[in-house]
Design a protein around this motif. Structure first.
Motif, PDB file in Angstrom:
ATOM      1  N   THR A 115       0.864  -1.199   0.000  1.00 57.67           N
ATOM      2  CA  THR A 115       0.000   0.000   0.000  1.00 57.67           C
ATOM      3  C   THR A 115       0.889   1.232   0.000  1.00 57.67           C
ATOM      4  O   THR A 115       2.039   1.180   0.420  1.00 57.67           O
ATOM      5  N   ILE A 116       0.326   2.338  -0.462  1.00 56.09           N
ATOM      6  CA  ILE A 116       1.065   3.595  -0.404  1.00 56.09           C
ATOM      7  C   ILE A 116       0.334   4.522   0.559  1.00 56.09           C
ATOM      8  O   ILE A 116      -0.870   4.733   0.437  1.00 56.09           O
ATOM      9  N   LYS A 117       1.080   5.024   1.533  1.00 54.59           N
ATOM     10  CA  LYS A 117       0.466   5.920   2.505  1.00 54.59           C
ATOM     11  C   LYS A 117       0.609   7.359   2.033  1.00 54.59           C
ATOM     12  O   LYS A 117       1.696   7.787   1.641  1.00 54.59           O
ATOM     13  N   ILE A 118      -0.505   8.077   2.069  1.00 57.64           N
ATOM     14  CA  ILE A 118      -0.463   9.504   1.739  1.00 57.64           C
ATOM     15  C   ILE A 118      -0.839  10.275   2.999  1.00 57.64           C
ATOM     16  O   ILE A 118      -1.898  10.041   3.585  1.00 57.64           O
ATOM     17  N   GLY A 119       0.046  11.159   3.419  1.00 57.28           N
ATOM     18  CA  GLY A 119      -0.194  11.934   4.639  1.00 57.28           C
ATOM     19  C   GLY A 119      -0.940  13.215   4.340  1.00 57.28           C
ATOM     20  O   GLY A 119      -0.779  13.806   3.272  1.00 57.28           O
ATOM     21  N   MET A 120      -1.773  13.642   5.275  1.00 64.51           N
ATOM     22  CA  MET A 120      -2.516  14.877   5.050  1.00 64.51           C
ATOM     23  C   MET A 120      -2.749  15.624   6.369  1.00 64.51           C
ATOM     24  O   MET A 120      -3.572  15.221   7.178  1.00 64.51           O
ATOM     25  N   PRO A 121      -2.004  16.709   6.597  1.00 67.46           N
ATOM     26  CA  PRO A 121      -2.342  17.566   7.720  1.00 67.46           C
ATOM     27  C   PRO A 121      -3.465  18.512   7.288  1.00 67.46           C
ATOM     28  O   PRO A 121      -3.411  19.073   6.189  1.00 67.46           O
ATOM     29  N   THR A 122      -4.495  18.657   8.103  1.00 68.61           N
ATOM     30  CA  THR A 122      -5.546  19.620   7.785  1.00 68.61           C
ATOM     31  C   THR A 122      -6.214  20.075   9.084  1.00 68.61           C
ATOM     32  O   THR A 122      -5.866  19.606  10.163  1.00 68.61           O
ATOM     33  N   ILE A 123      -7.162  21.005   8.973  1.00 70.07           N
ATOM     34  CA  ILE A 123      -7.750  21.608  10.172  1.00 70.07           C
ATOM     35  C   ILE A 123      -9.032  20.866  10.533  1.00 70.07           C
ATOM     36  O   ILE A 123     -10.061  21.051   9.886  1.00 70.07           O
ATOM     37  N   ASP A 149      -1.376  18.683   1.321  1.00 68.82           N
ATOM     38  CA  ASP A 149      -1.352  19.705   2.359  1.00 68.82           C
ATOM     39  C   ASP A 149      -2.704  20.416   2.425  1.00 68.82           C
ATOM     40  O   ASP A 149      -2.975  21.315   1.640  1.00 68.82           O
ATOM     41  N   GLY A 150      -3.550  19.982   3.373  1.00 69.65           N
ATOM     42  CA  GLY A 150      -4.892  20.572   3.485  1.00 69.65           C
ATOM     43  C   GLY A 150      -4.942  21.709   4.474  1.00 69.65           C
ATOM     44  O   GLY A 150      -5.871  21.821   5.274  1.00 69.65           O
ATOM     45  N   GLU A 151      -3.946  22.571   4.424  1.00 66.60           N
ATOM     46  CA  GLU A 151      -3.858  23.687   5.377  1.00 66.60           C
ATOM     47  C   GLU A 151      -4.305  24.995   4.746  1.00 66.60           C
ATOM     48  O   GLU A 151      -4.187  25.183   3.536  1.00 66.60           O
ATOM     49  N   ALA A 152      -4.765  25.917   5.594  1.00 73.26           N
ATOM     50  CA  ALA A 152      -5.008  27.281   5.134  1.00 73.26           C
ATOM     51  C   ALA A 152      -3.650  27.931   4.874  1.00 73.26           C
ATOM     52  O   ALA A 152      -2.610  27.350   5.192  1.00 73.26           O
ATOM     53  N   SER A 153      -3.655  29.142   4.323  1.00 71.90           N
ATOM     54  CA  SER A 153      -2.403  29.758   3.868  1.00 71.90           C
ATOM     55  C   SER A 153      -1.282  29.740   4.902  1.00 71.90           C
ATOM     56  O   SER A 153      -0.163  29.345   4.602  1.00 71.90           O
ATOM     57  N   SER A 154      -1.586  30.154   6.131  1.00 75.54           N
ATOM     58  CA  SER A 154      -0.520  30.267   7.131  1.00 75.54           C
ATOM     59  C   SER A 154       0.176  28.920   7.331  1.00 75.54           C
ATOM     60  O   SER A 154       1.405  28.841   7.356  1.00 75.54           O
ATOM     61  N   SER A 163      -4.476  26.385   0.137  1.00 74.15           N
ATOM     62  CA  SER A 163      -3.969  27.754   0.255  1.00 74.15           C
ATOM     63  C   SER A 163      -4.147  28.537  -1.041  1.00 74.15           C
ATOM     64  O   SER A 163      -3.626  28.163  -2.084  1.00 74.15           O
ATOM     65  N   GLU A 164      -4.858  29.668  -0.926  1.00 73.16           N
ATOM     66  CA  GLU A 164      -5.121  30.503  -2.097  1.00 73.16           C
ATOM     67  C   GLU A 164      -4.117  31.643  -2.240  1.00 73.16           C
ATOM     68  O   GLU A 164      -4.206  32.440  -3.156  1.00 73.16           O
ATOM     69  N   ALA A 165      -3.182  31.760  -1.277  1.00 76.57           N
ATOM     70  CA  ALA A 165      -2.217  32.870  -1.318  1.00 76.57           C
ATOM     71  C   ALA A 165      -1.383  32.766  -2.592  1.00 76.57           C
ATOM     72  O   ALA A 165      -0.683  31.779  -2.815  1.00 76.57           O
ATOM     73  N   SER A 166      -1.455  33.800  -3.421  1.00 78.07           N
ATOM     74  CA  SER A 166      -0.811  33.745  -4.738  1.00 78.07           C
ATOM     75  C   SER A 166       0.688  33.501  -4.640  1.00 78.07           C
ATOM     76  O   SER A 166       1.271  32.790  -5.454  1.00 78.07           O
ATOM     77  N   SER A 167       1.332  34.111  -3.635  1.00 78.90           N
ATOM     78  CA  SER A 167       2.798  34.053  -3.586  1.00 78.90           C
ATOM     79  C   SER A 167       3.323  32.635  -3.373  1.00 78.90           C
ATOM     80  O   SER A 167       4.477  32.347  -3.683  1.00 78.90           O
ATOM     81  N   LEU A 168       2.512  31.730  -2.880  1.00 79.27           N
ATOM     82  CA  LEU A 168       2.974  30.360  -2.597  1.00 79.27           C
ATOM     83  C   LEU A 168       3.602  29.709  -3.836  1.00 79.27           C
ATOM     84  O   LEU A 168       4.568  28.962  -3.733  1.00 79.27           O
TER      85      LEU A 168
END
Lengths: 284, 419
Positions: free
Chosen positions: B37-45, B111-116, B137-142
């Motif tokens: 199996t392949i594990k995919i990690g996801m931090p989110t709020i 990465d299910g995080e907001a911009s910060s 994250s919708e921050a354009s600079s990313l």
């Protein structure tokens, strides 16, 4: 003029929350850090009742009565055990319940924000009074807050029960020796304080979104009000809340980037010039 | 005398073992690359005020992963999602991301995080070299800022600058048609609110130069009472109002502005209104609020999009959010790229992802592309329309023009010194 009425509106709702806080402190000498949770429960009780019955009056009643019962149980079961304890202990118990109550709301109503919706009777055009714009719903809100202020003020100073409460606040041992059940008085005062916060939450529910943790920001502002007005003073809470409302209202016009700062600055000025608050009494 | 080899581990094999050990510490996913199996990690709020968005991200990912696994997995390996709560705190997001790779053995990150938080996770991806797809994250600079760019990170999210260009051009066309010259703004007082409002007014004025901003309000994030803000705006008497308040703040604001009859006195442009989280909560939604599309199952008006929205609702008993479609799209990209690379290896997938176009229910023309030069999503459905108080909530959405978006985005990047 519109900003003056808007200051009044902000202030009156703040007063309803803050007066319960100041009442509990005045009589029980407890800084009820969990007071915001009662505001939150009031809002959620009102929303659920309104959804079930579509009656605005019942919703308000449920918000007030539900939190009164909650306050009574909370005081008898938990707070009454820490009256003699260190202030830090009281704060910790209250803070623990802030977290527990938030989670209870999350479990019952879910983590997402909710809205109660404005009853149809109040979905009308705002009124123009002396050049200021006032929505009819806010007139009701101001009315309820004024009635609460008058009833509490007169009740505490004139009625027999008011005198007993004040006596219990001053010398509980003596009151107890006279055969009066101080536990009942303490429970009653806590229930009244919780009820006022719950009523404020219920009145705020149609115009504010409901989320777990919604009581916290209101609690901070209530503390500012009670610090400005003087801990334990009902008149102080009223004046403090109105002043804060006016600062918010006019501050957003004159100093839009420094509204929060203005509130705290005012608090600092009051504390420096009169450490007990505008209407606070010196400690005996 | 001939020396005989002593029993035990030889120096040579000790060195070899140490080398392998060092390798698996430095790049632990390599050691597990052959796992079935392949594990995919996801931090989110998943807790706190915006938990609903994180939950909707997890839901969308699980919906798509089920499909991928049903079709044989990622290059033959079944996906196992490891989803953890970051509580919306950047330092926690970074810690969780690192732990997911180093301890849990995840070979890829969503990465299910907001911009910060996503900037923090981005640094973890830079450090570990693991393939990471930002999904919220919708921050354009990313992705626009070349200093941020790394070969193993991609962004599968709508972008602030795209929204501003489309919103500015849409609002300007309404302003010209209705003669709306005096504008007010009311947005939350933090980076997102300030940046988004600044970019929106920049393009509004570009498309309609005679517009004037006569009042600005910056209520704080999660403010409970907006009375003074509402009355301040009413007194300024603008013809139109722009706001990027969102979620519970936006619904509170609408309820409080409603009783002042604000919506009958000016045109309101609220970019975050057309999201089911807000649309389904407001009880007295005024007719005619202009909003950008976040996720709405009627735009793009394709059977594929409607079917996806309905399937999500059938499974989770609520409509998807803007974060949902973005997370779903990321899984679609992973599946397609793994198929093309014939491998679930992060490096190989990253190579294929660059410039990859896939069929997608959320594409403006039925497809979306992971742009090769800055690793960001383009071609997604983007537009503005007006609200009605019941389903479909935004009956007609005017689609943005990607040719114009590309031109102005290139200009914006130049002005920022990114190109």
């Amino acid at each position: 003029m519109t900003q003056t009425t808007s200051g009044l509106i902000i202030g009156m709702l703040l007063f309803l929350v803050a007066v319960g806080l100041t009442l509990i402190f005045g009589v029980l000498k407890v800084v009820n850090f969990s007071h915001g949770a009662f505001y939150m429960f009031g809002a959620y009780f009102a929303m659920t009742t309104y959804q079930l019955t579509e009656s605005f009056a019942l919703a308000m009643l449920a918000g007030a009565a539900g939190t009164a019962i909650l306050g009574l149980v909370f005081e008898r079961v938990f707070m009454s055990r820490v009256y003699g304890a260190d202030v830090l202990m009281q704060l910790l118990v209250c803070y623990a319940f802030v977290l527990i109550f938030d989670d209870v709301v999350r479990i019952i109503w879910g983590p997402e924000f909710k809205a109660m919706g404005m009853p149809a009777a109040f979905q009308v055009m705002p009124l123009f009074i002396a050049g200021g714009v006032v929505p009819p719903y806010y007139l009701l809100l101001i009315g309820v807050a004024l009635v609460a202020a008058i009833v509490l003020g007169l009740g505490l100073s004139r009625s027999r029960i008011g005198k007993v409460i004040r006596a219990a606040a001053h010398n509980p041992g003596m009151v107890s020796a006279l055969g009066i059940n101080t536990g009942l008085i303490y429970g009653g005062v806590f229930a009244l304080g919780g009820m006022l916060a719950g009523l404020a939450g219920a009145l705020a529910a149609p115009v504010r979104s409901l989320t777990p943790g919604m009581g916290f920001s209101v609690l901070i502002e209530s503390f500012i009000v009670t610090v400005i007005g003087g801990m334990g003073s009902i008149l102080g809470a009223l004046i403090g809340a109105l002043l804060l409302g006016l600062i918010r209202s006019f501050g957003s016009q004159g100093f839009p980037l420094f509204v929060e700062g203005l509130m705290y600055l005012f608090m600092v000025i009051v504390l420096v010039s009169k450490p007990t608050g505008l209407f606070g009494k010196e400690a005996a | 005398m001939t020396k005989t080899r002593r029993p035990g581990i030889s120096r040579r094999s000790t060195l070899a073992l140490m080398g392998a050990g060092a390798m698996s510490v430095a790049a632990p996913w390599v050691a597990r690359a052959q796992a079935k199996t392949i594990k995919i990690g996801m931090p989110t709020i998943l807790s706190g005020r915006v938990a609903q968005l994180g939950t909707s991200s997890r839901n969308a990912v699980m919906l798509e992963v089920e499909k991928v696994n049903g079709a044989g997995g990622l290059a033959g390996r079944q996906i196992e999602m490891v989803i953890r709560d970051s509580k919306g705190q950047p330092q926690e997001a970074a810690r969780v991301a690192r732990e997911l790779v180093n301890t849990d053995g995840c070979e890829l990150l969503l990465d299910g995080e907001a911009s910060s938080g996503s900037f923090a996770v981005h640094e973890v991806a830079r450090d570990l070299g693991v393939l990471c797809i930002h999904t919220c994250s919708e921050a354009s600079s990313l992705t626009a800022d070349p200093k941020q760019r790394i070969p193993n990170a991609f962004r599968c999210v709508r972008q602030g600058i795209h929204d501003s260009i489309v919103g500015g051009s849409y609002a300007a066309s309404i302003a010209k048609a209705k003669g709306l010259k005096k504008w007010a703004t009311c947005s939350p007082d933090y980076a997102y609110g300030r940046d988004t409002t600044g970019e929106f007014t920049l393009y509004l004025k570009r498309f309609a130069p005679d517009i004037e901003i006569i009042s600005e309000s910056w209520p704080k994030l999660f403010q409970a009472d907006y009375t003074e803000v509402v009355t301040k705006i009413l007194q300024a008497k603008p013809q139109a109002l722009y706001s990027c308040l969102w979620g519970g703040d936006l619904t509170s604001y609408i309820d409080q502005a409603n009783i002042y009859a604000m919506f009958s006195q000016m045109e309101v442009f609220a970019v975050n209104m057309a999201d089911y989280t807000a649309l389904t909560v407001v009880k007295n939604l005024p007719k005619g609020i202009h909003s950008g599309n976040r996720y709405i199952k009627t735009f793009p008006t394709t059977p594929e999009n409607a079917a996806w929205g309905d399937a999500y609702k059938a499974k989770y008993n609520e409509y998807p959010t803007n974060w949902s479609w973005q997370n779903a799209t990321a899984v679609m990209f992973l599946a397609e790229a793994a198929k093309k690379a014939n491998s679930a290896d992060g490096k190989k997938i990253a190579e294929v992802l660059k410039g990859l176009t896939i069929k997608c229910p959320f594409g403006a023309d039925g497809t979306v592309t992971m742009r090769g030069d800055d690793h960001t999503l383009v071609g997604y459905a983007i537009g503005w329309g007006t609200t009605i108080p019941q389903e479909p909530y935004v009956p007609e959405v005017k689609a943005g023009d990607w040719k114009t978006i590309f031109e102005l985005e290139a200009e914006w990047k130049k002005s920022k010194g990114y190109t």
